[in-house]
Design a protein around this motif. Structure first.
Motif, PDB file in Angstrom:
ATOM      1  N   MET A   1       0.814  -1.213   0.000  1.00 36.53           N
ATOM      2  CA  MET A   1       0.000   0.000   0.000  1.00 36.53           C
ATOM      3  C   MET A   1       0.849   1.264   0.000  1.00 36.53           C
ATOM      4  O   MET A   1       0.336   2.367   0.065  1.00 36.53           O
ATOM      5  CB  MET A   1      -0.931   0.012   1.222  1.00 36.53           C
ATOM      6  CG  MET A   1      -1.950  -1.128   1.213  1.00 36.53           C
ATOM      7  SD  MET A   1      -2.960  -1.186   2.707  1.00 36.53           S
ATOM      8  CE  MET A   1      -3.858   0.357   2.558  1.00 36.53           C
ATOM      9  N   ALA A   2       2.173   1.095  -0.023  1.00 38.26           N
ATOM     10  CA  ALA A   2       3.086   2.245  -0.096  1.00 38.26           C
ATOM     11  C   ALA A   2       4.064   2.022  -1.235  1.00 38.26           C
ATOM     12  O   ALA A   2       4.438   0.883  -1.539  1.00 38.26           O
ATOM     13  CB  ALA A   2       3.834   2.411   1.221  1.00 38.26           C
ATOM     14  N   ASP A   3       4.463   3.091  -1.895  1.00 36.94           N
ATOM     15  CA  ASP A   3       5.422   2.985  -2.994  1.00 36.94           C
ATOM     16  C   ASP A   3       6.861   3.106  -2.524  1.00 36.94           C
ATOM     17  O   ASP A   3       7.797   2.682  -3.211  1.00 36.94           O
ATOM     18  CB  ASP A   3       5.143   4.072  -4.031  1.00 36.94           C
ATOM     19  CG  ASP A   3       3.816   3.854  -4.741  1.00 36.94           C
ATOM     20  OD1 ASP A   3       3.479   2.686  -5.007  1.00 36.94           O
ATOM     21  OD2 ASP A   3       3.117   4.845  -5.004  1.00 36.94           O
ATOM     22  N   GLY A   4       7.051   3.727  -1.346  1.00 38.13           N
ATOM     23  CA  GLY A   4       8.398   3.899  -0.814  1.00 38.13           C
ATOM     24  C   GLY A   4       8.328   4.397   0.616  1.00 38.13           C
ATOM     25  O   GLY A   4       7.265   4.766   1.102  1.00 38.13           O
ATOM     26  N   ILE A   5       9.480   4.408   1.292  1.00 36.84           N
ATOM     27  CA  ILE A   5       9.530   4.807   2.697  1.00 36.84           C
ATOM     28  C   ILE A   5      10.707   5.750   2.929  1.00 36.84           C
ATOM     29  O   ILE A   5      11.810   5.533   2.407  1.00 36.84           O
ATOM     30  CB  ILE A   5       9.691   3.583   3.630  1.00 36.84           C
ATOM     31  CG1 ILE A   5       8.584   2.560   3.368  1.00 36.84           C
ATOM     32  CG2 ILE A   5       9.649   4.021   5.090  1.00 36.84           C
ATOM     33  CD1 ILE A   5       8.754   1.281   4.171  1.00 36.84           C
ATOM     34  N   ILE A   6      10.469   6.793   3.749  1.00 33.32           N
ATOM     35  CA  ILE A   6      11.527   7.696   4.207  1.00 33.32           C
ATOM     36  C   ILE A   6      11.686   7.488   5.712  1.00 33.32           C
ATOM     37  O   ILE A   6      10.702   7.511   6.456  1.00 33.32           O
ATOM     38  CB  ILE A   6      11.176   9.163   3.903  1.00 33.32           C
ATOM     39  CG1 ILE A   6      11.128   9.398   2.393  1.00 33.32           C
ATOM     40  CG2 ILE A   6      12.185  10.105   4.559  1.00 33.32           C
ATOM     41  CD1 ILE A   6      10.608  10.760   1.992  1.00 33.32           C
ATOM     42  N   PHE A   7      12.924   7.288   6.156  1.00 36.40           N
ATOM     43  CA  PHE A   7      13.209   7.056   7.573  1.00 36.40           C
ATOM     44  C   PHE A   7      13.864   8.285   8.206  1.00 36.40           C
ATOM     45  O   PHE A   7      14.660   8.966   7.557  1.00 36.40           O
ATOM     46  CB  PHE A   7      14.130   5.844   7.741  1.00 36.40           C
ATOM     47  CG  PHE A   7      13.518   4.551   7.276  1.00 36.40           C
ATOM     48  CD1 PHE A   7      12.529   3.933   8.022  1.00 36.40           C
ATOM     49  CD2 PHE A   7      13.923   3.968   6.081  1.00 36.40           C
ATOM     50  CE1 PHE A   7      11.954   2.748   7.592  1.00 36.40           C
ATOM     51  CE2 PHE A   7      13.354   2.790   5.639  1.00 36.40           C
ATOM     52  CZ  PHE A   7      12.367   2.165   6.397  1.00 36.40           C
ATOM     53  N   PRO A   8      13.587   8.554   9.497  1.00 36.66           N
ATOM     54  CA  PRO A   8      14.137   9.741  10.166  1.00 36.66           C
ATOM     55  C   PRO A   8      15.584   9.593  10.626  1.00 36.66           C
ATOM     56  O   PRO A   8      16.270  10.581  10.826  1.00 36.66           O
ATOM     57  CB  PRO A   8      13.207   9.924  11.367  1.00 36.66           C
ATOM     58  CG  PRO A   8      12.754   8.532  11.691  1.00 36.66           C
ATOM     59  CD  PRO A   8      12.636   7.831  10.363  1.00 36.66           C
ATOM     60  N   THR A   9      16.040   8.352  10.845  1.00 34.22           N
ATOM     61  CA  THR A   9      17.435   8.100  11.250  1.00 34.22           C
ATOM     62  C   THR A   9      17.890   6.768  10.675  1.00 34.22           C
ATOM     63  O   THR A   9      17.064   5.910  10.322  1.00 34.22           O
ATOM     64  CB  THR A   9      17.606   8.015  12.787  1.00 34.22           C
ATOM     65  OG1 THR A   9      16.994   6.815  13.265  1.00 34.22           O
ATOM     66  CG2 THR A   9      16.986   9.222  13.486  1.00 34.22           C
ATOM     67  N   GLU A  10      19.192   6.567  10.632  1.00 32.78           N
ATOM     68  CA  GLU A  10      19.720   5.297  10.125  1.00 32.78           C
ATOM     69  C   GLU A  10      19.406   4.142  11.083  1.00 32.78           C
ATOM     70  O   GLU A  10      19.328   2.991  10.664  1.00 32.78           O
ATOM     71  CB  GLU A  10      21.236   5.382   9.869  1.00 32.78           C
ATOM     72  CG  GLU A  10      22.090   5.611  11.094  1.00 32.78           C
ATOM     73  CD  GLU A  10      22.243   7.079  11.435  1.00 32.78           C
ATOM     74  OE1 GLU A  10      22.942   7.383  12.418  1.00 32.78           O
ATOM     75  OE2 GLU A  10      21.676   7.923  10.732  1.00 32.78           O
ATOM     76  N   ASN A  11      19.206   4.437  12.380  1.00 30.79           N
ATOM     77  CA  ASN A  11      18.845   3.374  13.327  1.00 30.79           C
ATOM     78  C   ASN A  11      17.513   2.740  12.960  1.00 30.79           C
ATOM     79  O   ASN A  11      17.358   1.516  12.952  1.00 30.79           O
ATOM     80  CB  ASN A  11      18.768   3.941  14.749  1.00 30.79           C
ATOM     81  CG  ASN A  11      20.129   4.278  15.318  1.00 30.79           C
ATOM     82  OD1 ASN A  11      21.117   3.649  14.978  1.00 30.79           O
ATOM     83  ND2 ASN A  11      20.176   5.276  16.173  1.00 30.79           N
ATOM     84  N   VAL A  12      16.525   3.587  12.671  1.00 31.51           N
ATOM     85  CA  VAL A  12      15.206   3.092  12.281  1.00 31.51           C
ATOM     86  C   VAL A  12      15.301   2.360  10.939  1.00 31.51           C
ATOM     87  O   VAL A  12      14.699   1.301  10.745  1.00 31.51           O
ATOM     88  CB  VAL A  12      14.196   4.253  12.190  1.00 31.51           C
ATOM     89  CG1 VAL A  12      12.813   3.732  11.792  1.00 31.51           C
ATOM     90  CG2 VAL A  12      14.105   4.990  13.519  1.00 31.51           C
ATOM     91  N   ALA A  13      16.075   2.926  10.016  1.00 33.32           N
ATOM     92  CA  ALA A  13      16.242   2.311   8.699  1.00 33.32           C
ATOM     93  C   ALA A  13      16.885   0.931   8.809  1.00 33.32           C
ATOM     94  O   ALA A  13      16.483  -0.019   8.124  1.00 33.32           O
ATOM     95  CB  ALA A  13      17.096   3.211   7.804  1.00 33.32           C
ATOM     96  N   GLN A  14      17.883   0.801   9.700  1.00 34.19           N
ATOM     97  CA  GLN A  14      18.547  -0.490   9.884  1.00 34.19           C
ATOM     98  C   GLN A  14      17.594  -1.516  10.477  1.00 34.19           C
ATOM     99  O   GLN A  14      17.588  -2.679  10.081  1.00 34.19           O
ATOM    100  CB  GLN A  14      19.786  -0.311  10.773  1.00 34.19           C
ATOM    101  CG  GLN A  14      20.954   0.336  10.042  1.00 34.19           C
ATOM    102  CD  GLN A  14      22.122   0.643  10.978  1.00 34.19           C
ATOM    103  OE1 GLN A  14      21.927   1.027  12.127  1.00 34.19           O
ATOM    104  NE2 GLN A  14      23.327   0.490  10.482  1.00 34.19           N
ATOM    105  N   ASP A  15      16.775  -1.066  11.449  1.00 32.07           N
ATOM    106  CA  ASP A  15      15.786  -1.974  12.036  1.00 32.07           C
ATOM    107  C   ASP A  15      14.840  -2.505  10.959  1.00 32.07           C
ATOM    108  O   ASP A  15      14.513  -3.696  10.923  1.00 32.07           O
ATOM    109  CB  ASP A  15      14.978  -1.254  13.117  1.00 32.07           C
ATOM    110  CG  ASP A  15      15.694  -1.245  14.460  1.00 32.07           C
ATOM    111  OD1 ASP A  15      16.750  -1.886  14.569  1.00 32.07           O
ATOM    112  OD2 ASP A  15      15.193  -0.592  15.390  1.00 32.07           O
ATOM    113  N   TYR A  16      14.385  -1.619  10.102  1.00 34.31           N
ATOM    114  CA  TYR A  16      13.484  -2.012   9.016  1.00 34.31           C
ATOM    115  C   TYR A  16      14.172  -2.995   8.073  1.00 34.31           C
ATOM    116  O   TYR A  16      13.621  -4.034   7.718  1.00 34.31           O
ATOM    117  CB  TYR A  16      13.025  -0.782   8.236  1.00 34.31           C
ATOM    118  CG  TYR A  16      12.306  -1.112   6.950  1.00 34.31           C
ATOM    119  CD1 TYR A  16      10.947  -1.428   6.949  1.00 34.31           C
ATOM    120  CD2 TYR A  16      12.992  -1.132   5.734  1.00 34.31           C
ATOM    121  CE1 TYR A  16      10.283  -1.746   5.769  1.00 34.31           C
ATOM    122  CE2 TYR A  16      12.340  -1.454   4.551  1.00 34.31           C
ATOM    123  CZ  TYR A  16      10.994  -1.760   4.568  1.00 34.31           C
ATOM    124  OH  TYR A  16      10.347  -2.086   3.395  1.00 34.31           O
TER     125      TYR A  16
END
Length: 255
Positions: A1-16
């Motif tokens: 349901m989403a085409d892409g994601i923007i993360f606020p920090t690299e920590n959150v991005a790494q978790d994802y």
């Protein structure tokens, strides 16, 4: 349901990337406060260059005549630690040139609000400790409260910096409020500088002097990169965020 994601920090991005992201191939972009962050799969980033930001902040304070330049930290891990290391490296160089009657042990001017609990020792950024607050279902680290309580640490410290660079604007605003509550004046008794450049500075007196990292431009750049990815256009993996001084009323010119 989403085409892409923007993360606020690299920590959150790494978790994802290490969990849910293993099963999806959505285009992703992240704000990065640590350019050395490693992802299993390369991820485009908008990088906050902490070393340049701290150096520019120190340059500004030196131009205003300050030599005893300290730093106020909420904890000692994550990108707070990278900003501390940048400050330490620069102040070590400055202390070589100061000499004479000026106190050159720059470490005296650090105020670290980190707590010694076991969870903190694990350097787990998820641990929020005694400064945990909640609003509208979100749990967050209340940096304003940390800064407010740090005012007493400054008052009781043996070595007094003439200027303190705060980890971010929230911490700086809390610190100023705490200083005012115990009868100290900004910038007459101590100069205070933030890092961020968020709009809340317009609602406080005195108005905070800060090193802006233009958060709105960071967000816009993330969107730009993500759209390029979705449209199959060329894009850069490393994109650098601008920074610059936003002058206010919290830094005294000692000259």
């Amino acid at each position: 349901m989403a085409d892409g994601i923007i993360f606020p920090t690299e920590n959150v991005a790494q978790d994802y990337a290490e969990t849910v992201g293993k099963n999806y191939r959505l285009p992703t972009v992240t704000i990065s406060f640590d350019p050395s962050a490693i992802f299993a799969k390369p991820m485009p980033s908008v990088v906050i260059e902490n070393q340049k930001i701290i150096n520019a902040s120190i340059d500004y304070l030196i131009q205003k005549g300050h030599k005893k330049i300290g730093m106020l930290l909420p904890f000692d891990y994550g990108y707070a630690n990278s900003r501390y290391k940048a400050w330490k490296e620069r102040m070590k160089m400055e202390s070589i040139f100061l000499g004479g009657g000026v106190e050159t042990n720059y470490e005296h001017y650090i105020i670290n609000c980190g707590k010694p609990e076991e969870e903190n020792k694990k350097k787990d950024y998820r641990y929020l400790g005694p400064y945990q607050s909640e609003s509208e279902g979100f749990v967050y680290y209340d940096l304003f409260k940390v800064g407010y309580e740090a005012a007493n640490l400054y008052k009781s410290s043996k070595y007094k910096a003439t200027a303190l660079i705060c980890f971010n604007d929230d911490l700086a605003q809390g610190f100023i409020a705490g200083l005012q509550a115990i009868g100290l004046r900004v910038p007459e008794d101590i100069s205070v500088m933030g890092i961020d450049g968020i709009f809340t500075r317009n609602h406080f007196k005195p108005k905070l002097t800060t090193m802006s990292i233009y958060p709105e431009r960071q967000g816009a750049k993330c969107v730009e990169v993500l759209i390029d990815m979705l449209e199959g256009k060329k894009y850069k993996y490393m994109n650098y965020s601008p920074y610059g001084i936003l002058e206010g009323e919290t830094v005294k010119d000692l000259k």
